[in-house]
Design a protein around this motif. Structure first.
Motif, PDB file in Angstrom:
ATOM      1  N   ARG A   3       0.867  -1.182   0.000  1.00  8.66           N
ATOM      2  CA  ARG A   3       0.000   0.000   0.000  1.00  8.66           C
ATOM      3  C   ARG A   3       0.899   1.227   0.000  1.00  8.66           C
ATOM      4  N   THR A   4       0.366   2.325  -0.507  1.00  8.80           N
ATOM      5  CA  THR A   4       1.156   3.550  -0.501  1.00  8.80           C
ATOM      6  C   THR A   4       1.322   4.033   0.930  1.00  8.80           C
ATOM      7  N   LEU A   5       2.324   4.826   1.164  1.00  5.38           N
ATOM      8  CA  LEU A   5       2.603   5.337   2.502  1.00  5.38           C
ATOM      9  C   LEU A   5       1.453   6.194   3.022  1.00  5.38           C
ATOM     10  N   GLU A   6       0.766   6.863   2.134  1.00  7.73           N
ATOM     11  CA  GLU A   6      -0.348   7.726   2.537  1.00  7.73           C
ATOM     12  C   GLU A   6      -1.499   6.936   3.164  1.00  7.73           C
ATOM     13  N   TYR A   7      -1.486   5.633   3.027  1.00  4.47           N
ATOM     14  CA  TYR A   7      -2.518   4.793   3.607  1.00  4.47           C
ATOM     15  C   TYR A   7      -2.408   4.757   5.130  1.00  4.47           C
ATOM     16  N   LEU A   8      -1.232   5.048   5.672  1.00  2.00           N
ATOM     17  CA  LEU A   8      -1.015   5.017   7.115  1.00  2.00           C
ATOM     18  C   LEU A   8      -1.670   6.216   7.788  1.00  2.00           C
ATOM     19  N   ARG A   9      -2.312   5.966   8.908  1.00  2.00           N
ATOM     20  CA  ARG A   9      -2.939   7.047   9.676  1.00  2.00           C
ATOM     21  C   ARG A   9      -1.873   7.930  10.287  1.00  2.00           C
ATOM     22  N   GLY A  10      -2.072   9.226  10.173  1.00  4.26           N
ATOM     23  CA  GLY A  10      -1.191  10.180  10.833  1.00  4.26           C
ATOM     24  C   GLY A  10       0.086  10.505  10.098  1.00  4.26           C
ATOM     25  N   GLY A  23      14.201   5.680  -0.137  1.00  4.72           N
ATOM     26  CA  GLY A  23      13.947   4.479  -0.931  1.00  4.72           C
ATOM     27  C   GLY A  23      12.767   3.653  -0.469  1.00  4.72           C
ATOM     28  N   ILE A  24      11.949   4.196   0.422  1.00  7.18           N
ATOM     29  CA  ILE A  24      10.794   3.467   0.945  1.00  7.18           C
ATOM     30  C   ILE A  24       9.548   3.990   0.241  1.00  7.18           C
ATOM     31  N   GLN A  25       8.990   3.174  -0.658  1.00  3.07           N
ATOM     32  CA  GLN A  25       7.877   3.607  -1.495  1.00  3.07           C
ATOM     33  C   GLN A  25       6.522   3.104  -1.013  1.00  3.07           C
ATOM     34  N   HIS A  26       6.509   2.041  -0.201  1.00  3.56           N
ATOM     35  CA  HIS A  26       5.243   1.428   0.198  1.00  3.56           C
ATOM     36  C   HIS A  26       5.363   0.834   1.599  1.00  3.56           C
ATOM     37  N   ASN A  28       5.026  -2.191   2.815  1.00  2.00           N
ATOM     38  CA  ASN A  28       5.777  -3.426   2.987  1.00  2.00           C
ATOM     39  C   ASN A  28       7.259  -3.125   3.192  1.00  2.00           C
ATOM     40  N   ARG A  29       7.786  -2.236   2.404  1.00  3.75           N
ATOM     41  CA  ARG A  29       9.202  -1.856   2.524  1.00  3.75           C
ATOM     42  C   ARG A  29       9.449  -1.144   3.848  1.00  3.75           C
ATOM     43  N   LEU A  30       8.503  -0.293   4.256  1.00  8.53           N
ATOM     44  CA  LEU A  30       8.635   0.404   5.537  1.00  8.53           C
ATOM     45  C   LEU A  30       8.672  -0.596   6.687  1.00  8.53           C
ATOM     46  N   LEU A  31       7.821  -1.592   6.636  1.00  7.87           N
ATOM     47  CA  LEU A  31       7.797  -2.621   7.677  1.00  7.87           C
ATOM     48  C   LEU A  31       9.156  -3.316   7.782  1.00  7.87           C
ATOM     49  N   HIS A  32       9.731  -3.666   6.659  1.00 11.90           N
ATOM     50  CA  HIS A  32      11.020  -4.360   6.670  1.00 11.90           C
ATOM     51  C   HIS A  32      12.161  -3.457   7.125  1.00 11.90           C
ATOM     52  N   ARG A  33      12.019  -2.162   6.898  1.00 15.31           N
ATOM     53  CA  ARG A  33      13.075  -1.220   7.295  1.00 15.31           C
ATOM     54  C   ARG A  33      12.908  -0.697   8.723  1.00 15.31           C
ATOM     55  N   THR A  34      11.822  -1.079   9.406  1.00 16.67           N
ATOM     56  CA  THR A  34      11.590  -0.584  10.768  1.00 16.67           C
ATOM     57  C   THR A  34      11.333  -1.716  11.763  1.00 16.67           C
ATOM     58  N   SER A  35      11.575  -2.934  11.380  1.00 13.04           N
ATOM     59  CA  SER A  35      11.274  -4.080  12.254  1.00 13.04           C
ATOM     60  C   SER A  35      12.178  -4.136  13.484  1.00 13.04           C
ATOM     61  N   LEU A  36      13.426  -3.809  13.333  1.00  9.58           N
ATOM     62  CA  LEU A  36      14.375  -3.862  14.446  1.00  9.58           C
ATOM     63  C   LEU A  36      14.662  -2.468  14.980  1.00  9.58           C
ATOM     64  N   SER A  37      14.920  -2.398  16.263  1.00  9.35           N
ATOM     65  CA  SER A  37      15.217  -1.123  16.916  1.00  9.35           C
ATOM     66  C   SER A  37      16.400  -0.410  16.257  1.00  9.35           C
ATOM     67  N   VAL A  66      -1.822  -8.424   8.222  1.00  9.67           N
ATOM     68  CA  VAL A  66      -2.772  -9.428   8.713  1.00  9.67           C
ATOM     69  C   VAL A  66      -3.969  -9.462   7.776  1.00  9.67           C
ATOM     70  N   SER A  67      -4.294 -10.617   7.299  1.00 11.11           N
ATOM     71  CA  SER A  67      -5.397 -10.761   6.357  1.00 11.11           C
ATOM     72  C   SER A  67      -6.693 -10.226   6.946  1.00 11.11           C
ATOM     73  N   GLY A  68      -7.384  -9.410   6.180  1.00 16.95           N
ATOM     74  CA  GLY A  68      -8.687  -8.888   6.588  1.00 16.95           C
ATOM     75  C   GLY A  68      -8.632  -7.589   7.343  1.00 16.95           C
ATOM     76  N   MET A  69      -7.429  -7.136   7.757  1.00 19.01           N
ATOM     77  CA  MET A  69      -7.341  -5.874   8.471  1.00 19.01           C
ATOM     78  C   MET A  69      -7.365  -4.734   7.461  1.00 19.01           C
ATOM     79  N   ASP A  70      -8.031  -3.699   7.817  1.00 20.26           N
ATOM     80  CA  ASP A  70      -8.122  -2.540   6.944  1.00 20.26           C
ATOM     81  C   ASP A  70      -8.108  -1.306   7.813  1.00 20.26           C
ATOM     82  N   ARG A  71      -8.138  -0.160   7.197  1.00 20.83           N
ATOM     83  CA  ARG A  71      -8.150   1.098   7.931  1.00 20.83           C
ATOM     84  C   ARG A  71      -9.167   1.004   8.990  1.00 20.83           C
TER      85      ARG A  71
END
Length: 71
Positions: A3-10, A23-26, A28-37, A66-71
């Motif tokens: 999903r695009t980054l704009e999909y995130l609340r706030g 280099g973070i366009q969506h 999924n990439r943000l999740l992988h780049r922020t998983s560890l402290s 998570v399947s089925g989760m949405d805004r």
């Protein structure tokens, strides 16, 4: 799920611009780049976005995975 980054609340246009400049366009990439402290700390230094804010975005990205989760 990609999903695009704009999909995130706030997320501001400035935050999205800063993440795209790193280099973070969506969510999924943000999740992988922020998983560890250490990764959040590194991204925070490079983007100017606080680690707490990045962790909040990571939590939202996790819920989108998570399947089925949405805004």
């Amino acid at each position: 799920m990609y999903r695009t980054l704009e999909y995130l609340r706030g997320i501001s246009d400035d935050d999205a611009r800063r993440l795209r400049a790193r280099g973070i366009q969506h969510t999924n990439r943000l999740l992988h780049r922020t998983s560890l402290s250490i990764d959040r700390e590194r991204l925070s230094k490079r983007s100017g976005i606080s680690t707490d804010r990045l962790l909040e975005f990571a939590h939202q990205c996790t819920l989108l995975e998570v399947s089925g989760m949405d805004r």
